[in-house]
Write a protein that holds these residues in place. Structure first.
Motif, PDB file in Angstrom:
ATOM      1  N   ARG A   1       0.817  -1.223  -0.120  1.00 16.43           N
ATOM      2  CA  ARG A   1      -0.138  -0.099   0.016  1.00 16.43           C
ATOM      3  C   ARG A   1       0.865   1.236  -0.098  1.00 16.43           C
ATOM      4  O   ARG A   1       1.985   1.231   0.595  1.00 16.43           O
ATOM      5  N   THR A   2       0.410   2.278  -0.830  1.00 17.16           N
ATOM      6  CA  THR A   2       1.265   3.657  -0.698  1.00 17.16           C
ATOM      7  C   THR A   2       1.066   4.285   0.668  1.00 17.16           C
ATOM      8  O   THR A   2       2.062   4.814   0.963  1.00 17.16           O
ATOM      9  N   TYR A   3      -0.178   4.388   1.188  1.00 12.61           N
ATOM     10  CA  TYR A   3      -0.351   5.136   2.600  1.00 12.61           C
ATOM     11  C   TYR A   3      -1.196   3.938   3.395  1.00 12.61           C
ATOM     12  O   TYR A   3      -1.858   3.126   3.048  1.00 12.61           O
ATOM     13  N   ASN A   4      -0.656   4.371   4.694  1.00  9.59           N
ATOM     14  CA  ASN A   4      -1.149   3.380   6.021  1.00  9.59           C
ATOM     15  C   ASN A   4      -1.554   4.353   7.027  1.00  9.59           C
ATOM     16  O   ASN A   4      -0.530   4.815   7.408  1.00  9.59           O
ATOM     17  N   VAL A   5      -2.868   4.403   7.223  1.00  9.27           N
ATOM     18  CA  VAL A   5      -2.914   5.333   8.539  1.00  9.27           C
ATOM     19  C   VAL A   5      -3.615   4.224   9.355  1.00  9.27           C
ATOM     20  O   VAL A   5      -4.208   4.744  10.303  1.00  9.27           O
ATOM     21  N   THR A   6      -3.386   3.021   9.165  1.00  3.38           N
ATOM     22  CA  THR A   6      -3.786   2.045  10.259  1.00  3.38           C
ATOM     23  C   THR A   6      -2.769   1.178  10.701  1.00  3.38           C
ATOM     24  O   THR A   6      -1.428   1.345  10.086  1.00  3.38           O
TER      25      THR A   6
END
Length: 172
Positions: A44-49
């Motif tokens: 994934r490019t972004y991870n906010v979890t």
């Protein structure tokens, strides 16, 4: 630039640790789960979890305790002992499961990256990750219903900075 500022290109992990378990010491089904989660998160490019692992028994080369994951260094970071609390909230899931994996939204990170959609995007991210794990491991996972704030507190996390969205039990 915003991704680096809010560190959404990294999966959150514990700052203070009791023990570090290198990947080479993890065995069995827990190693398979770790590898699958690593593949999902790093794709994934972004991870906010971020995931937290609660291990109830000494198994797979890992002692009882609560762990965050360092995918970049290939290790589990124990930040809390299970014996250090007497909270039945987490023990509810230990009857049928060797391990509980709980998924949290990093609220500050999600809002910094996505604005008002941060909460929704975090829920979607967790839904995607849990769905991928369930597809990979079929019958080895079951959904748990833990009281969010109580469980978050029992895991030693700040309830103002992260939200527990989903917990799954791993039978192994």
């Amino acid at each position: 630039m915003m991704v680096k500022l809010c560190q959404a290109n990294e999966v959150k992990k514990a700052d203070i640790i009791i023990d570090l378990i290198p990947l080479k010491e993890i065995t069995g089904g827990l190693l398979e789960v770790y590898e699958e989660m690593k593949k999902i998160y790093l794709s994934r490019t972004y991870n906010v979890t971020f995931p937290i692992i609660i291990n109830f028994k000494n198994n797979g080369g890992i002692k009882k305790g609560i762990y965050s994951i360092d995918f970049e260094q290939g290790s589990l970071l124990q930040y809390k002992l299970i014996e250090s609390y007497e909270n039945e909230t987490l023990l509810m899931g230990s009857e049928k499961n060797k391990v509980i994996i709980s998924f949290f939204i990093n609220i500050e990170q999600a809002l910094a990256l996505y604005g008002e959609r941060g909460y929704i995007n975090g829920i979607e991210e967790i839904g995607y990750i849990v769905n991928m794990l369930k597809q990979s491991f079929k019958t080895k996972f079951n959904i748990l219903f833990l009281p969010e704030q109580e469980a978050t507190h029992a895991m030693g996390l700040n309830v103002r900075k992260c939200l527990l969205i989903e917990s799954i039990g791993y039978r192994g």
